[in-house]
Write an enzyme that holds these catalytic residues in place. Structure first.
Site, PDB file in Angstrom:
ATOM      1  N   GLU A  43       1.004  -1.442  -0.045  1.00 19.00           N
ATOM      2  CA  GLU A  43      -0.224  -0.121   0.067  1.00 19.00           C
ATOM      3  C   GLU A  43       0.809   1.345   0.019  1.00 19.00           C
ATOM      4  O   GLU A  43       0.461   2.220  -0.487  1.00 19.00           O
ATOM      5  CB  GLU A  43      -1.060  -0.057   1.138  1.00 19.00           C
ATOM      6  CG  GLU A  43      -2.102  -0.865   1.029  1.00 19.00           C
ATOM      7  CD  GLU A  43      -1.699  -2.314   1.433  1.00 19.00           C
ATOM      8  OE1 GLU A  43      -0.595  -2.594   1.882  1.00 19.00           O
ATOM      9  OE2 GLU A  43      -2.793  -3.142   1.464  1.00 19.00           O
ATOM     10  N   HIS A 112     -11.439  -3.775  10.169  1.00 13.79           N
ATOM     11  CA  HIS A 112     -12.485  -3.795   8.807  1.00 13.79           C
ATOM     12  C   HIS A 112     -13.324  -2.945   8.770  1.00 13.79           C
ATOM     13  O   HIS A 112     -14.397  -2.699   8.066  1.00 13.79           O
ATOM     14  CB  HIS A 112     -12.665  -5.133   8.503  1.00 13.79           C
ATOM     15  CG  HIS A 112     -11.854  -5.986   7.609  1.00 13.79           C
ATOM     16  ND1 HIS A 112     -10.379  -5.910   7.630  1.00 13.79           N
ATOM     17  CD2 HIS A 112     -12.069  -6.991   6.524  1.00 13.79           C
ATOM     18  CE1 HIS A 112      -9.944  -6.496   6.764  1.00 13.79           C
ATOM     19  NE2 HIS A 112     -11.011  -7.239   6.021  1.00 13.79           N
TER      20      HIS A 112
END
Lengths: 329, 348
Positions: A43, A112
């Site tokens: 990322e 999440h």
């Protein structure tokens, strides 16, 4: 991507069979593997790659299937993307879009489920948008792609299944314009991201008590259309911001402060709702308590309007049931 | 390489840095300066292998690279002084030099940051079928960062037209490489990614150039990138600031002496005749004096500059004409009203 060959899309699994809930389906076949590709799990560097590609004349869309993963990319986003135009005296321009999804329900848990858009609202140089309808999802995405500054495009996982009118042709929803989604007179409800849906449902519950709620979807969190919200609060005298995030230093604090700065009336009543001040738990019994919902929002708005004189919480109504996310993802 | 040009580039960088060090105590330069003295040869050697249109990404220690790539000297001094005529209008400083027309992309104060940006730029060039190449400069400190390895992997995966240049001066601020890495063989690490990696120990401007020129030629002829070079070099001054720091305890003057005896600026100058060398030096001195005067005489940015260039200044699009129908969500009737996931797909 069809209109502009410089648009490129990449991210973890954008090219797999699930195609990011279908949002990237067929793009590889249509535009080729050079413009659309799944990335290594990097990322940090891939955000740097997006920036470098943008400098070279590309308009990258970097897709993150969870907002939480962006914590690995903060250096590039905050230190480079947000600052390059300014710290290079206007010589650099970074047209890039970062799509980031917020998860909820079916035990998404600690890593999440985070919204974190307030992090990005805090930093000059980034734009932040969190559309809640199909129309705005498309129009804001096209605006973001055409924008010459970095735009954080925040998607809520549950909203992916919301239906609504949307033109098939390309169009834009301009940055910095909120939308009044339900007109009302007694209290202003600002619902951010998924909480927009809960606010609209809450407004229906409130009708049972004769309270008319004006519901506003800010859509863009930066630039923020505070004028539309302040105008509503001038009329209703009451503001409840329901955020899809923790409260401290959050979008709600920002919105309420800006409204109070703009509307100098000490009788205005304000309130904030959002995540419980803890990490998101997966156990259904706890997760239910972690999030505001239409009924708790309605109850809080009722308190604001009735000055806490009586308490009320609506009975659950089947016709206003929540959309369920059917796991596993 | 044209020896006279090489000497001019090397001498010019050395003298600019010495002038910055001279001016610094006056407090006219309002910026932390990470001087390139001792490291000039790497930038000059690499940039001699590049052509206009090629791109470099550097670090906060990039005065040498900025000048070697053709960055505007007057705008550089003005930036040091915080003047509006600076290359970043006084909003970048020494660590954020930029000259887009020269192909010198803005630099970062965060170690390792521009490596991935260089890879992305090179990917963009490839995607747009542009014929140019990118050089990514970073120090030995940057190879401790995870982003370095992520960048190597992606650059090799996509075979981008890029040359990695690690300027290994032996220290990350004050910490030697041996205290940060047990087995100091950087080229083995990079080679494990499948990237051709070469270590150049001499610091010799001509040797560095020869290697990089070969790589640049290979990329231009269509061979897949990237290439990697570890160029040993030595920082003569303190990490940041205008002074020597051999008394600080983390390194010795003896360690530096071998590098000072191998001073590429002096050695290149010795290859020229006295009149040739003096001509170069006089021209450079005049150019530097003019650049300093330009910076001194320029204005500071006005108040309106404070919030300029946060975002692009542009006319907003007109308002959309959508009328909200008061939908409360849910799965809907599905009569041509796509869900958001389809709307996002359609937006792409």
């Amino acid at each position: 991507m069809g209109a502009d060959p410089s648009v490129m899309l990449f991210g973890l699994d954008v090219d797999d069979h699930k195609a990011i809930i279908g949002t990237t389906r067929g793009l590889v076949e249509k535009y080729g593997r050079e413009r659309v590709f799944g990335t290594p799990l990097s990322e940090d560097a891939m955000t740097g790659v997006a920036i470098g590609a943008a400098l070279s004349g590309i308009r990258p869309i970097h897709v993150h299937i969870r907002m939480d993963f962006l914590m690995l990319a903060m250096n590039q986003l905050v230190n480079v993307a947000a600052k390059s135009r300014y710290m290079f005296g206007g010589q650099e321009s970074l047209p890039m879009v970062v799509r980031a999804m917020i998860g909820k329900s079916w035990g998404q848990g600690a890593q999440h489920s985070q919204s974190l858009y307030s992090f990005f609202m805090h930093v000059p140089g980034l734009k932040v948008v969190a559309p809640t309808t199909p129309y705005d999802a498309k129009g804001c995405l096209i605006s973001a792609i055409r924008d010459n500054d970095p735009v954080m495009y925040v998607e809520h996982r549950l909203l992916h299944y919301q239906k609504g009118p949307v033109p098939t042709e390309p169009f834009t929803v301009p940055a910095g314009k909120a939308r009044i989604t339900n007109a009302g007179d007694d209290v202003t409800l600002v619902g951010i991201s998924y909480m927009q849906v809960e606010c609209l449902r809450a407004s229906k519950y409130l009708l049972e008590t004769g309270i008319s709620a004006e519901v506003i979807d800010p859509i863009w969190l930066n630039p923020l259309d505070i004028d539309t919200i302040a105008e509503s609060v001038r009329k209703t005298g009451r503001l409840l911001v329901v955020d899809n995030d923790w409260l401290s230093c959050g979008a709600g604090a920002e919105i309420i402060t800006q409204v109070l700065e703009q509307v100098p009336d000490r009788h205005i009543q304000v309130g904030r709702m959002g995540f419980a001040q803890c990490t998101c738990p997966p156990a259904p019994s706890l997760e239910e308590l972690f999030y505001p919902n239409a009924r708790t929002v309605a109850a809080r708005a009722f308190d604001l309007v009735r000055d806490n004189a009586v308490t009320w919480i609506p009975e659950e109504r089947a016709d206003l049931q929540e959309v369920e996310f059917k796991g596993p993802f | 390489m044209n020896i006279k040009k090489v000497y001019r580039e090397l001498f010019r960088i050395r003298r600019v840095e010495e002038e910055i060090a001279r001016i610094y105590p006056s407090d006219k330069i309002k910026s932390p300066v990470h001087l390139s003295i001792g490291q000039e040869a790497v930038s000059v050697a690499v940039c001699e292998a590049l052509v206009p249109g090629d791109i470099v990404f550097g670090t906060y220690r990039s005065h040498a690279l900025y000048l070697a790539k053709g960055g505007d000297l007057r705008a550089m001094f003005a930036e040091m002084y915080g003047k509006v005529t600076g290359c970043a209008r006084g909003k970048g400083g020494s660590m954020h030099l930029v000259d887009i027309p020269a192909g010198f992309m803005g630099t970062s104060a965060v170690v390792g940051t521009t490596i991935a940006n260089a890879v992305g730029y090179a990917y963009g060039l490839k995607l747009q079928s542009k014929p140019h190449i990118v050089a990514s400069f970073f120090g030995d400190g940057a190879v401790d960062e995870g982003a370095f390895y992520e960048s190597l992997n992606f650059a090799h995966l996509k075979q981008v037209p890029l040359i990695f240049i690690c300027e290994n001066n032996g220290y990350a601020i004050h910490t030697p490489q041996s205290a940060r890495q047990r087995d100091v063989n950087l080229c083995d690490r990079v080679g494990a990614y499948g990237i051709p990696a070469t270590r150049i120990e001499s610091g010799d401007v001509f040797e560095i150039h020869r290697h990089v020129q070969e790589a640049a030629d290979a990329l231009r002829s269509g061979q897949p990138g990237p290439f990697f070079f570890e160029c040993l070099t030595y920082r003569w001054k303190e990490h940041v600031g205008p002074n020597d720091d051999f008394d600080a305890g983390y390194r010795s003057r003896e360690e530096a002496q071998a590098w000072m005896a191998n001073d590429q600026v002096r050695l290149a100058g010795e290859k020229l005749s006295d009149p040739e060398r003096m001509e170069v030096e006089q021209n450079v001195e005049a150019e530097i004096a003019a650049a300093i005067a330009f910076a001194e005489n320029s204005s500071f940015p006005g108040a309106s500059e404070l919030t300029t260039d946060v975002y692009e200044e542009s006319e907003q699009d007109g308002p959309d004409d959508f009328v909200w129908r008061g939908d409360t969500g849910g799965h809907g009737s599905g009569d041509g009203r796509g869900p958001i996931r389809d709307a996002i797909w359609s937006g792409c």
